[in-house]
Design a protein around this motif. Structure first.
Motif, PDB file in Angstrom:
ATOM      1  N   ILE A 214      27.027 -27.552 -12.497  1.00 42.58           N
ATOM      2  CA  ILE A 214      25.748 -27.229 -11.846  1.00 42.58           C
ATOM      3  C   ILE A 214      24.718 -28.322 -12.111  1.00 42.58           C
ATOM      4  CG2 ILE A 214      23.761 -25.654 -11.962  1.00 42.58           C
ATOM      5  CD1 ILE A 214      25.837 -23.347 -12.302  1.00 42.58           C
ATOM      6  N   THR A 216      25.092 -31.365 -12.589  1.00 41.85           N
ATOM      7  CA  THR A 216      25.385 -32.647 -11.948  1.00 41.85           C
ATOM      8  C   THR A 216      25.530 -32.509 -10.439  1.00 41.85           C
ATOM      9  OG1 THR A 216      27.707 -32.263 -12.490  1.00 41.85           O
ATOM     10  CG2 THR A 216      26.481 -33.705 -13.968  1.00 41.85           C
ATOM     11  N   GLY A 217      25.296 -31.329  -9.927  1.00 38.89           N
ATOM     12  CA  GLY A 217      25.375 -31.120  -8.473  1.00 38.89           C
ATOM     13  C   GLY A 217      26.796 -31.051  -7.958  1.00 38.89           C
ATOM     14  N   ASN A 218      27.741 -30.865  -8.858  1.00 40.28           N
ATOM     15  CA  ASN A 218      29.158 -30.890  -8.495  1.00 40.28           C
ATOM     16  C   ASN A 218      29.700 -29.485  -8.261  1.00 40.28           C
ATOM     17  OD1 ASN A 218      31.783 -31.845  -8.155  1.00 40.28           O
ATOM     18  ND2 ASN A 218      32.224 -31.682 -10.341  1.00 40.28           N
ATOM     19  N   THR A 219      29.073 -28.759  -7.360  1.00 46.42           N
ATOM     20  CA  THR A 219      29.439 -27.362  -7.159  1.00 46.42           C
ATOM     21  C   THR A 219      29.653 -27.099  -5.671  1.00 46.42           C
ATOM     22  OG1 THR A 219      27.066 -27.011  -7.118  1.00 46.42           O
ATOM     23  CG2 THR A 219      28.223 -26.326  -9.105  1.00 46.42           C
ATOM     24  N   PHE A 221      28.929 -24.163  -3.143  1.00 51.98           N
ATOM     25  CA  PHE A 221      28.410 -22.866  -2.724  1.00 51.98           C
ATOM     26  C   PHE A 221      28.867 -22.641  -1.278  1.00 51.98           C
ATOM     27  CE2 PHE A 221      25.719 -24.184  -6.197  1.00 51.98           C
ATOM     28  CZ  PHE A 221      25.441 -23.009  -6.878  1.00 51.98           C
ATOM     29  N   ASP A 224      27.824 -25.191   1.115  1.00 52.51           N
ATOM     30  CA  ASP A 224      28.310 -26.561   0.855  1.00 52.51           C
ATOM     31  C   ASP A 224      29.708 -26.831   1.403  1.00 52.51           C
ATOM     32  OD1 ASP A 224      25.980 -26.889  -0.603  1.00 52.51           O
ATOM     33  OD2 ASP A 224      26.924 -26.393  -2.519  1.00 52.51           O
ATOM     34  N   MET A 360      18.519 -17.409  -3.386  1.00 55.62           N
ATOM     35  CA  MET A 360      18.121 -18.809  -3.178  1.00 55.62           C
ATOM     36  C   MET A 360      18.995 -19.488  -2.125  1.00 55.62           C
ATOM     37  SD  MET A 360      15.571 -20.002  -4.640  1.00 55.62           S
ATOM     38  CE  MET A 360      14.822 -21.209  -3.608  1.00 55.62           C
ATOM     39  N   GLY A 409      24.960 -18.649  -4.354  1.00 57.11           N
ATOM     40  CA  GLY A 409      23.615 -19.021  -4.804  1.00 57.11           C
ATOM     41  C   GLY A 409      22.743 -17.788  -4.854  1.00 57.11           C
TER      42      GLY A 409
ATOM     43  N   GLY B  32      25.034 -31.828  -3.312  1.00 56.32           N
ATOM     44  CA  GLY B  32      24.301 -31.448  -4.529  1.00 56.32           C
ATOM     45  C   GLY B  32      22.856 -31.094  -4.240  1.00 56.32           C
ATOM     46  N   LYS B  34      20.232 -29.126  -2.260  1.00 60.74           N
ATOM     47  CA  LYS B  34      20.441 -27.819  -1.615  1.00 60.74           C
ATOM     48  C   LYS B  34      19.397 -27.491  -0.556  1.00 60.74           C
ATOM     49  CE  LYS B  34      23.898 -27.015  -4.424  1.00 60.74           C
ATOM     50  NZ  LYS B  34      25.250 -27.370  -3.963  1.00 60.74           N
ATOM     51  N   ALA B  44      14.350 -26.586  -3.573  1.00 59.74           N
ATOM     52  CA  ALA B  44      15.802 -26.692  -3.793  1.00 59.74           C
ATOM     53  C   ALA B  44      16.340 -28.058  -3.369  1.00 59.74           C
ATOM     54  CB  ALA B  44      16.533 -25.590  -3.042  1.00 59.74           C
ATOM     55  N   ILE B  72      20.627 -35.599  -7.159  1.00 63.08           N
ATOM     56  CA  ILE B  72      21.182 -35.035  -8.399  1.00 63.08           C
ATOM     57  C   ILE B  72      22.488 -35.742  -8.780  1.00 63.08           C
ATOM     58  CG2 ILE B  72      22.391 -33.150  -7.156  1.00 63.08           C
ATOM     59  CD1 ILE B  72      20.809 -32.812 -10.648  1.00 63.08           C
ATOM     60  N   GLY B  96      22.654 -21.240 -10.266  1.00 63.15           N
ATOM     61  CA  GLY B  96      22.698 -22.697 -10.201  1.00 63.15           C
ATOM     62  C   GLY B  96      22.163 -23.306  -8.925  1.00 63.15           C
ATOM     63  N   TYR B  97      21.907 -22.487  -7.921  1.00 65.78           N
ATOM     64  CA  TYR B  97      21.581 -23.036  -6.602  1.00 65.78           C
ATOM     65  C   TYR B  97      20.272 -23.825  -6.602  1.00 65.78           C
ATOM     66  CZ  TYR B  97      21.697 -23.315  -1.495  1.00 65.78           C
ATOM     67  OH  TYR B  97      21.758 -23.769  -0.197  1.00 65.78           O
ATOM     68  N   SER B 100      19.568 -28.112  -9.033  1.00 66.20           N
ATOM     69  CA  SER B 100      19.461 -29.548  -8.690  1.00 66.20           C
ATOM     70  C   SER B 100      17.996 -29.895  -8.488  1.00 66.20           C
ATOM     71  CB  SER B 100      20.211 -29.863  -7.400  1.00 66.20           C
ATOM     72  OG  SER B 100      21.543 -29.464  -7.470  1.00 66.20           O
ATOM     73  N   LEU B 103      15.955 -29.772 -11.750  1.00 59.54           N
ATOM     74  CA  LEU B 103      16.193 -30.950 -12.581  1.00 59.54           C
ATOM     75  C   LEU B 103      15.503 -32.180 -12.008  1.00 59.54           C
ATOM     76  CD1 LEU B 103      19.898 -30.207 -13.448  1.00 59.54           C
ATOM     77  CD2 LEU B 103      18.171 -30.860 -15.154  1.00 59.54           C
TER      78      LEU B 103
END
Ligand code: FES
Ligand code: FES
Lengths: 761, 156
Positions: A214, A216-219, A221, A224, A360, A409, B32, B34, B44, B72, B96-97, B100, B103
């Motif tokens: 999460i 590192t944006g390596n997810t 959803f 995605d 979200m 999400g 990454g 969103k 996001a 990200i 987690g959504y 990114s 952060l």
């Protein structure tokens, strides 16, 4: 896609049918798996390729390199279930968590219910996961015994190895995997579960499995998912329930570069169920083109009976109805007599408006349809429901629909209602190409399955000493049943079991009633469901009575609850649902509720808790509520100055039984407080002429970081079996705030949200 | 059009008014970043443009031409930006959504102001919604990130 967010189908398909059926004997015991386990392999599983993993049971397989793969069959939406349940398996089988790979389970009946709602993943599957882990551990020990020709009793698993102490031999799980997979599956009654003192992970704060990806944006959803040759669909949907596309002019929209097709969607069906709404889909090679072209559509919508629905007027109607005699649900003593003979009486009407989930991540689903087969990738809480409804829409069998569950999400109940997956499947079939349906935030806010707008009425009779001798409560709201059945006007048995008929008060004369409410908009499950309005009414009214009698609310409430006892509210036709749980294992225990109440009051400044009726200043409020088999109290401190309110502190005391992962339980309670503050302060969906007025975060605001008070979470009741976690933190939040506001300034807020009455700082 | 993202030049073939968000997500398959609101209301989609936080959903690609864009995926090479480490330590994310964006907003704040006050944290993070309610941990992690600066790496 990251490999662990989507199912490695090898894992379960390699379970031989024979072995699986044996295991099914294990896993279906104790009601945990609920569903009867079918003895057919789904069609897609036959296509499985070699993975090199040895499969020990439905949930566990081991690779030669020592990686233990554990299936999480429930959807991850932030509650930490991809950590919580697999860690239970790992603990029980003595696997090293660092060598565990979590595999997301496909939609598959063999897992039992996968509908990730009702705060039940842990409470319903804790025992199953332990059994799966213990079974795998036993098979590894049997394999070692066979390998070394020693009695199995002398082989002990620990730290990802099996050890034979006498001969100082040991072998890793990876080395034993293949032989272990050939072992006889142990009968459940022969399994020995670990004792709690030997737990490695259960009851400890295990780090969340997905966090490194999460950050590192390596997810992946639902939004995605990317497939080759995929089109993006954005759908303009009928603004009013039941209305359909009457005419369409798409000439301008077709001119937008990137647009490939424009397709009307059938819909307007009632009851709405999970059918797509009527609308027009724009399909394009990128999302921007689809969104832009959609704005250029000219659509006329057909008339709908719901076009007269105005939420403000509707709520006013419900508030009047709850003050008229209703349909009696439960009755103890004679409340009319008690009221007639009361020294004092008090009554109040409360309301909660429609609410939206606003997870979200707006809903999204991707589908690919081939002959006799459909594959879906989506952020759904219930993949089996997708199998059921997509197969119906496409004329397939449920097992011809393969459902990959991505990360969600956020869900909060919205993603148990899987209309968006059906939309994707229907469009993918029409276009003969993979299609991703992207919901915008506006789509999400305007076409939700809303939390029901609700009104409730309370009246109490008091004697000379301020003792409550009679209590009537009556509520009206559109039932979720209306989503599945036309003509429903009263809440169902389950909704009345969500903190309404089960208000555990020791009052001789009490009566619980419902009043009718028409179904005018799609209604769905929102985090803690009817507990929201039920707890708001009950906890507010009890506080009103305490303050009328100049009593400290906690002391007054303790008296209302009365002796420590099991309180079963079932009576006549009303059968207390108790969240589907076994009463013996999870009774409504007033003793636990009182413990939580006392601990909650102590979080507040006891010397100030009873204060009230100043013009402005600071005040404390408390509320306690049992839901999802857990007992949660909230203590809130607010400041009200010049008609402006700010929440200064909020403390949560939660008895959720054993906290399998205490860090995630605390996180859920923190999240529940934020969720509850949002709905209390500013949550309101309004409808005019049947259409939702709100559209995005400017007019459906959510709490922001700078408005978030300091918080604490205290857990208790660890000696009890694990109960619900995701939802029970929400219900007591709103009344604790309005009770605190009354204490701070003497104003009683009975109609949410609070920002209709005072400004927020 | 050429876009420089995380130090690499990418070609995108999209209309000039296309928001960077969709160039990243659809065209470059960098998911990454969103999509939460598409209207600059949730954060996001927060990225950095020349080191400053920006909402990718409101930034047309034409406006990002020639700029240094960080997402990200490029916040650090090994996932060890001080904030990423602090996020792990505090177990911040729930679903987690939003993270990114959280952060990226926090990273822009600390890059400009390594010792932010409570008020400064509030205002820098006020544009990022977290529906899951991870705010208390976000605050704690930002305050704590300072200690990871020795060992951490950042590309911005
Ligand atoms: S998606 Fe850009 S601010 Fe919400
Ligand atoms: S972690 Fe879910 S929205 Fe922030």
């Amino acid at each position: 896609m990251t490999d662990h967010t989507l199912q490695d189908e090898n894992t379960i398909s390699l379970v031989s049918r024979r072995r699986f059926l044996k295991l099914a004997g294990i896993s279906s015991s104790g009601l945990v798996l609920g569903a009867t386990l079918p003895n057919i392999q789904p069609a897609w599983a036959d296509t499985a390729t070699e993975s090199g993993n040895a499969t020990l049971n439905l949930f566990v397989s081991i690779a030669p390199d020592n990686t233990v793969s554990i299936v999480c069959h429930r959807s991850e939406m932030g509650q930490g279930i991809r950590t919580g349940l697999p860690a239970v398996v790992a603990d029980e089988m003595e696997a090293d968590w660092n060598l565990v790979k979590v595999i997301q389970g496909l939609g598959d009946k063999r897992y039992g219910s996968q509908n990730t709602d009702g705060s039940r993943s842990v409470r319903q599957f804790y025992d199953t996961m332990r059994t799966m882990g213990a079974s795998a551990r036993t098979m590894l020990e049997q394999a070692a015994a066979q390998l070394w020709s020693v009695p199995v009793e002398e082989c002990k698993a620990g730290n990802h190895r099996v050890l034979h102490t006498a001969s100082k031999r040991s072998a890793s799980f990876g080395e034993l995997a293949e032989l272990a997979a050939t072992q006889k599956v142990p009968a459940e009654e022969t399994l020995v579960l670990k004792s709690a003192k030997n737990f490695n992970y259960i009851g400890k704060p295990v780090a969340t499995y997905d966090t490194p990806d999460i950050v590192t944006g390596n997810t992946t959803f639902g939004q995605d998912v990317i497939l080759d040759n995929m089109l993006i669909a954005s759908i303009e949907r009928a603004p009013v329930l039941g209305s359909k596309v009457a005419s369409l002019d798409d000439s301008e929209a077709r001119k937008v570069s990137g647009v490939v097709a424009i397709e009307p969607m059938d819909g307007g069906i009632e009851p709405p169920l999970f059918h797509p709404l009527s609308g027009v889909a724009v399909l394009a090679t990128n999302t921007w083109a689809a969104l832009k072209a959609r704005k250029a559509l000219k659509i006329q919508w057909s008339e709908s009976a719901h076009a007269t629905h105005n939420s403000d007027a509707y709520l006013e109607t419900l508030k009047k109805r709850v003050q008229q005699p209703g349909k009696v649900l439960t009755q103890h003593g004679d409340v009319n007599n008690a009221l007639a003979n009361a020294k004092d009486q008090h009554s109040a009407v409360y309301s909660v408006p429609y609410l939206a989930h606003a997870a979200m991540e707006p809903p999204s689903a991707t589908a690919e349809v081939k002959e006799n087969h459909c594959e879906i990738w989506s952020c759904v809480q219930d993949p089996q429901s997708v199998q059921q409804h997509v197969s119906q829409a496409l004329g397939l069998e449920a097992d011809q629909v393969k459902v990959n569950v991505t990360l969600l999400g956020g869900g909060f109940g919205r993603k148990s209602q899987i209309d968006f997956a059906v939309e994707a499947a229907v469009l993918a079939r029409k276009l003969k190409r993979p299609v991703k349906v992207v919901w915008s935030r506006e789509d999400d806010i305007r076409h939700d399955y809303y939390h029901a707008a609700a009104a409730s009425y309370f009246e109490a009779a008091m004697d000379d000493d301020g003792q409550v001798t009679g209590w009537r409560q009556r509520t009206a709201f559109p039932s979720i049943t209306g989503t599945f059945k036309n003509g429903v006007k009263h809440p169902n048995n389950g909704e009345m079991s969500l903190g309404f008929a089960d208000a555990p008060f020791d009052i001789a004369n009490r009566q619980c009633e419902t009043a009718p409410a028409e179904y005018e908009a799609r209604i769905g499950w929102l985090r803690s469901v009817a507990n929201i309005q039920n707890a708001f009414g009950i906890c507010s009214f009890a506080d009103e009575l305490a303050r009328l009698n100049n009593r400290r609310p906690d002391e007054f409430l303790l008296e209302l609850i009365g002796e420590d006892r099991q309180f079963n509210p079932s009576q006549g036709k009303f059968k207390y649902a108790n969240h589907g749980a076994n009463w013996k294992k999870f009774p409504l225990d007033t003793g636990r509720l009182k413990q939580v109440l006392k601990a909650t009051a102590e979080k507040a400044d006891l010397s100030k808790l009873g204060d009230h009726a100043r013009k402005s200043g600071e005040g404390w409020g408390i509320a306690v509520h049992r839901s999802f088999l857990s007992y949660v109290g909230i203590a809130t401190k607010v400041r009200v100055e010049e008609g402006k309110v700010r929440i200064l502190e909020m403390h949560c005391v939660a008895d959720v039984g054993l906290a399998v992962n205490p860090d995630r339980v605390e996180a859920q309670m923190e999240g529940a407080m934020v969720f509850g503050i949002s709905l209390a302060l500013m949550g309101e969906i309004r409808m005019e002429n049947g259409a939702v007025v709100n559209s995005n975060f400017h007019d459906y605001p959510l709490l922001r970081l700078q408005q978030c008070p300091n918080m604490s979470v205290t857990l208790m009741g660890q000696e009890h079996p694990p109960a619900g976690v995701g939802e029970p933190g929400v219900p007591p939040v709103a009344p604790s705030i309005t009770n605190a506001i009354f204490s701070a300034c003497g104003e009683r807020i009975r109609d949410l949200p609070i920002n209709k009455h005072m400004q927020l700082v | 059009m050429e876009l420089t993202i995380n130090g690499k030049v990418h070609q995108v073939d999209l209309d000039d008014d296309t928001p960077l968000l969709w160039a990243l997500r659809d065209e470059l398959k960098m998911t990454g970043t969103k999509f939460g609101c598409g209207a600059g209301l949730c954060g996001a989609c927060t990225i950095h443009i020349n080191g400053n936080p920006a909402r990718a959903c409101l930034t047309p690609i034409a406006a990002a031409k020639g700029a240094r864009i960080t997402t990200i995926e490029g916040l650090s090479d090994a996932g060890d930006h001080p904030l990423q480490q602090a996020w792990v330590k505090h177990n911040v994310p729930q679903c987690g959504y939003c993270q990114s964006g959280q952060l990226m907003s926090a990273a822009a704040l600390l890059a400009a102001n390594p010792q932010p006050s409570e008020k400064e944290i509030d205002s820098a993070m006020s544009g990022n919604i977290c529906r899951c309610g991870t705010y208390p941990r976000i605050k704690a992690a930002i305050k704590d990130a300072v200690q990871f600066y020795e060992g951490g790496n950042s590309n911005d």
